[in-house]
Design an enzyme around this catalytic site. Structure first.
Site, PDB file in Angstrom:
ATOM      1  N   PHE A 152       0.951  -1.250  -0.121  1.00 25.89           N
ATOM      2  CA  PHE A 152       0.094  -0.121   0.091  1.00 25.89           C
ATOM      3  C   PHE A 152       0.822   1.457  -0.050  1.00 25.89           C
ATOM      4  O   PHE A 152       0.536   2.362   0.354  1.00 25.89           O
ATOM      5  CB  PHE A 152      -0.889  -0.063   1.265  1.00 25.89           C
ATOM      6  CG  PHE A 152      -1.796  -1.117   1.151  1.00 25.89           C
ATOM      7  CD1 PHE A 152      -3.083  -1.178   0.294  1.00 25.89           C
ATOM      8  CD2 PHE A 152      -1.689  -2.349   1.846  1.00 25.89           C
ATOM      9  CE1 PHE A 152      -3.993  -2.310   0.281  1.00 25.89           C
ATOM     10  CE2 PHE A 152      -2.407  -3.409   1.747  1.00 25.89           C
ATOM     11  CZ  PHE A 152      -3.635  -3.357   1.207  1.00 25.89           C
ATOM     12  N   ARG A 154       2.625   4.647  -1.163  1.00 26.10           N
ATOM     13  CA  ARG A 154       2.343   5.809  -1.968  1.00 26.10           C
ATOM     14  C   ARG A 154       3.894   6.221  -2.269  1.00 26.10           C
ATOM     15  O   ARG A 154       4.647   6.594  -1.640  1.00 26.10           O
ATOM     16  CB  ARG A 154       1.655   6.978  -1.404  1.00 26.10           C
ATOM     17  CG  ARG A 154       0.271   6.733  -1.139  1.00 26.10           C
ATOM     18  CD  ARG A 154      -0.244   7.679   0.071  1.00 26.10           C
ATOM     19  NE  ARG A 154       0.494   7.519   1.356  1.00 26.10           N
ATOM     20  CZ  ARG A 154       0.242   8.224   2.217  1.00 26.10           C
ATOM     21  NH1 ARG A 154      -0.398   9.334   2.125  1.00 26.10           N
ATOM     22  NH2 ARG A 154       1.181   8.117   3.167  1.00 26.10           N
ATOM     23  N   LEU A 253      -9.680  13.682  -0.137  1.00 23.18           N
ATOM     24  CA  LEU A 253     -10.693  14.472  -0.612  1.00 23.18           C
ATOM     25  C   LEU A 253     -10.161  16.018  -1.082  1.00 23.18           C
ATOM     26  O   LEU A 253     -10.832  16.843  -0.851  1.00 23.18           O
ATOM     27  CB  LEU A 253     -11.604  14.846   0.794  1.00 23.18           C
ATOM     28  CG  LEU A 253     -12.525  13.788   1.045  1.00 23.18           C
ATOM     29  CD1 LEU A 253     -13.223  14.130   2.411  1.00 23.18           C
ATOM     30  CD2 LEU A 253     -13.553  13.363  -0.042  1.00 23.18           C
ATOM     31  N   ALA A 255      -9.614  17.966  -3.999  1.00 26.48           N
ATOM     32  CA  ALA A 255      -9.983  18.143  -5.532  1.00 26.48           C
ATOM     33  C   ALA A 255      -8.748  18.484  -6.615  1.00 26.48           C
ATOM     34  O   ALA A 255      -7.955  19.295  -5.913  1.00 26.48           O
ATOM     35  CB  ALA A 255     -11.200  19.272  -5.665  1.00 26.48           C
ATOM     36  N   CYS A 263      -0.738   3.532 -10.456  1.00 28.23           N
ATOM     37  CA  CYS A 263      -1.714   2.448  -9.684  1.00 28.23           C
ATOM     38  C   CYS A 263      -3.160   2.714  -9.933  1.00 28.23           C
ATOM     39  O   CYS A 263      -3.706   1.981 -10.436  1.00 28.23           O
ATOM     40  CB  CYS A 263      -1.354   2.525  -8.341  1.00 28.23           C
ATOM     41  SG  CYS A 263       0.570   2.302  -8.090  1.00 28.23           S
ATOM     42  N   LYS A 323       2.016  13.531  -9.084  1.00 27.33           N
ATOM     43  CA  LYS A 323       2.099  14.098  -7.747  1.00 27.33           C
ATOM     44  C   LYS A 323       3.365  14.742  -7.350  1.00 27.33           C
ATOM     45  O   LYS A 323       4.402  14.100  -7.889  1.00 27.33           O
ATOM     46  CB  LYS A 323       1.261  13.135  -6.749  1.00 27.33           C
ATOM     47  CG  LYS A 323       2.153  11.966  -6.525  1.00 27.33           C
ATOM     48  CD  LYS A 323       1.621  11.287  -5.503  1.00 27.33           C
ATOM     49  CE  LYS A 323       2.153  10.028  -5.176  1.00 27.33           C
ATOM     50  NZ  LYS A 323       1.733   9.291  -3.808  1.00 27.33           N
TER      51      LYS A 323
HETATM   52  C1  UGA Z   1      -1.483   4.800  -4.398  1.00 29.28           C
HETATM   53  C2  UGA Z   1      -1.936   4.334  -3.112  1.00 29.28           C
HETATM   54  O1  UGA Z   1      -2.539   5.583  -2.474  1.00 29.28           O
HETATM   55  C3  UGA Z   1      -1.276   3.410  -2.419  1.00 29.28           C
HETATM   56  O2  UGA Z   1      -1.695   2.972  -1.163  1.00 29.28           O
HETATM   57  C4  UGA Z   1      -0.990   2.355  -3.318  1.00 29.28           C
HETATM   58  O3  UGA Z   1       0.060   1.399  -2.722  1.00 29.28           O
HETATM   59  C5  UGA Z   1      -0.415   2.704  -4.574  1.00 29.28           C
HETATM   60  O4  UGA Z   1      -1.408   3.447  -5.314  1.00 29.28           O
HETATM   61  C6  UGA Z   1      -0.179   1.352  -5.458  1.00 29.28           C
HETATM   62  O5  UGA Z   1      -1.092   0.629  -5.689  1.00 29.28           O
HETATM   63  O6  UGA Z   1       0.762   0.846  -5.552  1.00 29.28           O
HETATM   64  P1  UGA Z   1       0.329   6.542  -5.627  1.00 29.28           P
HETATM   65  O7  UGA Z   1      -0.399   6.156  -6.828  1.00 29.28           O
HETATM   66  O8  UGA Z   1       1.676   6.565  -5.057  1.00 29.28           O
HETATM   67  O9  UGA Z   1      -0.638   5.505  -4.253  1.00 29.28           O
HETATM   68  O10 UGA Z   1      -0.434   7.918  -5.155  1.00 29.28           O
HETATM   69  P2  UGA Z   1      -1.545   8.775  -4.357  1.00 29.28           P
HETATM   70  O11 UGA Z   1      -0.825   9.583  -3.410  1.00 29.28           O
HETATM   71  O12 UGA Z   1      -2.526   7.330  -3.803  1.00 29.28           O
HETATM   72  O13 UGA Z   1      -2.099   9.515  -5.576  1.00 29.28           O
HETATM   73  C7  UGA Z   1      -2.847   8.927  -6.647  1.00 29.28           C
HETATM   74  C8  UGA Z   1      -3.502   9.828  -7.754  1.00 29.28           C
HETATM   75  O14 UGA Z   1      -4.605  10.551  -6.854  1.00 29.28           O
HETATM   76  C9  UGA Z   1      -2.610  10.991  -7.805  1.00 29.28           C
HETATM   77  O15 UGA Z   1      -2.615  11.673  -9.119  1.00 29.28           O
HETATM   78  C10 UGA Z   1      -2.949  12.345  -6.616  1.00 29.28           C
HETATM   79  O16 UGA Z   1      -2.607  13.742  -7.327  1.00 29.28           O
HETATM   80  C11 UGA Z   1      -4.579  11.936  -6.932  1.00 29.28           C
HETATM   81  N1  UGA Z   1      -5.311  12.441  -5.690  1.00 29.28           N
HETATM   82  C12 UGA Z   1      -4.909  11.895  -4.292  1.00 29.28           C
HETATM   83  C13 UGA Z   1      -5.859  13.455  -5.612  1.00 29.28           C
HETATM   84  O17 UGA Z   1      -6.105  14.241  -6.798  1.00 29.28           O
HETATM   85  N2  UGA Z   1      -6.490  14.008  -4.484  1.00 29.28           N
HETATM   86  C14 UGA Z   1      -6.478  13.270  -3.285  1.00 29.28           C
HETATM   87  O18 UGA Z   1      -7.019  14.060  -2.301  1.00 29.28           O
HETATM   88  C15 UGA Z   1      -5.409  12.199  -3.341  1.00 29.28           C
END
Ligand code: UGA
Length: 453
Positions: A152, A154, A253, A255, A263, A323
């Site tokens: 899990f 990030r 949450l 936006a 992922c 990100k």
């Molecule tokens: C995600 C999961 O959060 C991890 O728990 C998981 O292990 C990983 O995928 C995986 O499957 O390997 P990650 O892809 O590194 O991690 O990044 P996140 O921080 O989850 O962000 C994912 C996307 O959602 C990004 O584009 C981010 O900008 C977007 N996001 C996230 C939002 O737009 N708003 C938020 O509030 C959170």
């Protein structure tokens, strides 16, 4: 205890290095000779805060090795983790398990009796049993166990996520595998991290369901942001208040321009495909995928709408990584948005502290700037696409002085009204009213425009 990590991509590398830091003897394996040679010299192929230090410390302590020789590495291993890539299969979106099965076939011939094979890659439900069958077929009579241990992590906070997880999920079908994995994660007991021991199938499902739900949460707040824009709401205040409800929770949450990365897009597609295959369509997730794709494209239209004629406009883009704190641009919104700006005839200059080298070959007709102010020079519009800390602290008055136009589009909501005062910028963000800041010469008070077009 000797552990082997097959696949030195993101998950394999972070997990391997962190297990070495727990004190285990770890060999990381990959077929990519260049990557392994670099790692053996102590060079990381990915950017992840803090990982370089853990790498050098654990190599120096003699607990961490890198090799392309899977057979040699796995021969004496107590556990072999398979952490190879599972990309989206062209056509149906299901995870491509070719690399997982190939690793299993190779391992079958070399595992020592009693070894545990642990699937860390994100895999379709039922894969662990298939891997077990492959090994049993290749080497009948071998005594081994199979386990599922989804990750899990990030990107950008992977070490913290490994060392302080919300939970560790262990899917097993015998006591030997459970005992070994409990031992591998024992250092986390001191930190009270819950260990969920469950079936192989549940562990496989948990990984997809978790990512699908988080993607759904992000997509939900993105649609709420759209509504806020139409009715003069502020999505950040709405998100904060609903997040205070313990049943909803404040995280994910925020936006933005739509989720990206290696992922969420891949795993939501796979989850939807699993649902279809198993006659349990995941209609919510199918819709999430469609909404998110459309959103990334719509963001470009939103930027272009600020220009009378894109053909003689210059647009500065700050951030191309999906990100912050990563150099990863896989399925990043920037890869959808920037080509649309270029296609409309705009000149685009971009900046990213880490990801620009990865983005450069993927983005045609984009100039690259050494810093955000250089990117903004002569620009009609500056767009913040990734919420790097370096952008949060920008001197917006200085930025405005470098620009030709006055529009700042913040697709990550990193600025507050007070950050803009005296800048003279017209500030467009996500799910919040437009702010038109007075130029330095006048009163300096920011004015909120009731309706955002
Ligand atoms: C995600 C999961 O959060 C991890 O728990 C998981 O292990 C990983 O995928 C995986 O499957 O390997 P990650 O892809 O590194 O991690 O990044 P996140 O921080 O989850 O962000 C994912 C996307 O959602 C990004 O584009 C981010 O900008 C977007 N996001 C996230 C939002 O737009 N708003 C938020 O509030 C959170």
């Amino acid at each position: 205890m000797k552990l082997v990590m097959v696949g030195s991509g993101y998950v394999g590398l972070v997990s391997g290095i962190c297990f070495a830091d727990f004190g285990f003897d770890v060999s990381c394996v990959d077929v990519d000779e260049v990557k392994i040679a670099r790692l053996a010299r102590g060079e990381l192929p990915i950017y992840e805060p803090g990982l370089d230090q853990l790498l050098s410390e654990n190599m120096a302590a003699g607990r961490l090795r890198f090799t392309t020789d899977l057979a040699q590495a796995a021969r004496n291993a107590d556990a072999v983790f398979i952490a190879v890539g599972t990309p989206s299969r062209r056509g149906d979106g299901e995870a491509d398990l070719t690399y997982v099965f190939a690793a299993a076939r190779q391992l079958a011939r070399v595992l020592k009796p009693g070894a545990v094979v642990v699937i860390k890659s994100t895999v379709v439900v039922g894969t662990c049993r298939k891997v077990k069958a492959i090994i049993a077929r290749e080497n009948p009579g071998l005594d081994f166990s199979i386990a599922s241990n989804p990750e899990f992590l990030r990107e950008g906070s992977a070490i913290e996520d490994f060392m302080r997880p919300d939970r560790v999920v262990i899917g097993v079908e015998d006591a030997r595998a459970e005992k070994l994995l409990r031992r591998a994660y024992r250092p986390l007991y001191l930190r009270d991290s819950p260990i969920v021991v469950t079936s192989l199938e549940n562990a496989e499902l948990i990984k997809y369901a978790a990512n699908a739900f988080l993607a759904l949460k992000v997509t939900f707040i993105n649609e709420v942001a759209d509504l806020c824009e139409e009715v003069d709401g502020d999505v950040q205040e709405v998100a904060r208040a609903i997040g205070l409800d313990g049943r909803i929770g404040p995280k994910f949450l925020h936006a933005g321009p739509g989720f990206g990365g290696s992922c969420f897009p891949k795993d939501t597609r796979a989850f939807a495909a699993i649902g279809q295959t198993n006659r349990a369509p995941q209609r919510l997730i199918e819709t999430v995928i469609a909404i998110n794709e459309a959103r990334k494209q719509r963001m470009a239209d939103r930027i272009l709408a600020e220009l009378s004629d894109p053909r003689d406009a210059k647009i500065a883009v700050l951030g191309v990584a999906f990100k912050p704190n990563t150099d990863d641009v896989r399925e990043a919104p920037s890869l959808d948005i920037i080509p649309r700006l270029v296609a409309a005839g705009a000149r685009v200059t971009a900046h990213d502290p880490e990801a620009w080298t990865h983005a450069q070959p993927l983005l045609d007709n984009v100039s690259w700037a050494a810093d955000p102010y250089e990117a903004a020079a002569g620009a009609d519009i500056v767009v913040v696409l990734t919420e790097w800390n370096a952008y949060r602290g920008l001197d917006l008055k200085r930025l405005a002085r470098h620009m030709r136009g006055r529009v700042l589009i913040d697709l990550r909501n990193i600025y507050r009204a007070e950050d803009l005062s005296d800048s003279g910028l017209s500030y467009v963000s996500i799910g919040r009213p437009r702010i038109i800041s007075a130029p330095p010469s006048s009163s300096g008070l920011a004015r909120k425009d009731a309706l955002v077009s």
